[in-house]
Design an enzyme around this catalytic site. Sequence first.
Site, PDB file in Angstrom:
ATOM      1  N   HIS A 196       0.633  -1.174   0.024  1.00 23.87           N
ATOM      2  CA  HIS A 196      -0.325  -0.043   0.015  1.00 23.87           C
ATOM      3  C   HIS A 196       0.957   1.387  -0.117  1.00 23.87           C
ATOM      4  O   HIS A 196       0.787   2.128  -0.688  1.00 23.87           O
ATOM      5  CB  HIS A 196      -0.903  -0.097   1.196  1.00 23.87           C
ATOM      6  N   GLU A 197       1.898   1.472   1.025  1.00 19.20           N
ATOM      7  CA  GLU A 197       2.646   2.618   1.127  1.00 19.20           C
ATOM      8  C   GLU A 197       3.603   2.711  -0.260  1.00 19.20           C
ATOM      9  O   GLU A 197       3.550   3.682  -0.584  1.00 19.20           O
ATOM     10  CB  GLU A 197       3.638   2.458   2.233  1.00 19.20           C
ATOM     11  N   HIS A 200       1.949   4.710  -2.753  1.00 23.25           N
ATOM     12  CA  HIS A 200       1.998   6.013  -2.556  1.00 23.25           C
ATOM     13  C   HIS A 200       3.319   6.625  -3.436  1.00 23.25           C
ATOM     14  O   HIS A 200       3.582   7.700  -3.963  1.00 23.25           O
ATOM     15  CB  HIS A 200       1.898   6.294  -1.191  1.00 23.25           C
ATOM     16  N   HIS A 203       3.468   6.700  -7.130  1.00 23.58           N
ATOM     17  CA  HIS A 203       2.847   7.816  -7.469  1.00 23.58           C
ATOM     18  C   HIS A 203       3.760   9.161  -7.388  1.00 23.58           C
ATOM     19  O   HIS A 203       3.733  10.032  -8.383  1.00 23.58           O
ATOM     20  CB  HIS A 203       1.458   8.270  -6.461  1.00 23.58           C
TER      21      HIS A 203
END
Length: 409
Positions: A196-197, A200, A203
């Site tokens: 999940h992290e 980011h 991104h």
Amino acid sequence: MLGYPHHAAYVAEDGCAGSTPAVDELLARLAPGVMENAQREAESLAARFAEIAPGETFEAWDWHYVEEIVRAEQLTVDQSLLRSYLEFDRVLHDGVFAAATALYGITFREREDLVGYTGDARVFGVLDADGSTLGAVVIDPFTRPTKQGGAWMTSLVDQSTLLDRAPVVTNTCNFPAPAPGQPSLLSWDNVITLFHEFGHDLHGLLSDVRYPSRSGTSVPRDFVEFPSQVNEIWAWEPELIARYARHHETGEPMPREWIEALQAGRHFGEGQATLELLAAMLLDQAWHQAPADRLPGDPDDVEGFEQRALEAAGVAHPLVPPRYRSAYFQHIFGGGYSAAYYSYLWSELMDADTVAWFRERGMLDREAGERFRRRLLGPGGSVDAMETYRDFRGSEPDPRHLLERVGVS
Ligand SMILES: [Zn+2]
């Protein structure tokens, strides 16, 4: 004074949803099916509870206790045994990095010559497919006494072509620190958090914009969790699990039946979890859409207001209160999520739609990854978020995929 009917309208306008009716519509669409699922779970847990405590009434506060008993009975995989197969470095290299390499063509090289901000933070250079430097990611996985709890990504340097700056991001988690000389073994939840992290991080790393203020994760609140939620999905990819989930001593792959049990347990308890979130989202909207003369004039009526709001939205379930009750719903009064608690769901709407898109093309398909990278991750906040989405997907997000995911059809 600003011409908005209420605070919720002001907030929605800045997000992807665009308007309060759009937010209301999505929440209302989910409510009946989610209530039904939670009710089904309630009945099955109540039946099990009657065996555990004959003659007692099954109450909201018994829910998680009975749920854990049923979970242990139904799911045959022992979480503590999984850890031996989830060694941090292997998960990072053969899972998280490998997925990014397959999808986006980027590779990672540890830079021992670069020091992080603390001893156990490791710096990885990120190289593009042609070998040029794209940026760097600081991996800071373990707990330490002075570290804040939770897991997050931070952008240390925002990408910008104007300033000719490559991005530097962090991946900060709180996994149990290994004893000296011992490997760090993760839980399954830790693995999902790491993916999940890293979503980011991607991104930030794959950002391709002119102005640093528009780079990477500088997107609306109801958009920002979407790429990170999408990235979680690769943790479940059988081809990758076979590579990263291996015994830290023997190198044996994780037994197939355990992986199947994990897959089978993926939606366990989801009815209740979705309902308590949905109820909190509707409650947030109720507070911030209410005209001043409808707000409780007396602190004693706060609970009454809450009850009426949940009933009006069709999500008042005596066994499943909202995730946060009004008196401690911090996010929505001073925590930056006022009238925006729905954001998680809006991100999930695009997440579910995107995962369906990847499924059609092949989950680790390089061409699909390239399109996601160039059209969705690259533009960051330089273009209207929904415009970016439509450009990538070729259409609006289809709510059908979200409804399917939460078991509502
Ligand atoms: Zn996140």
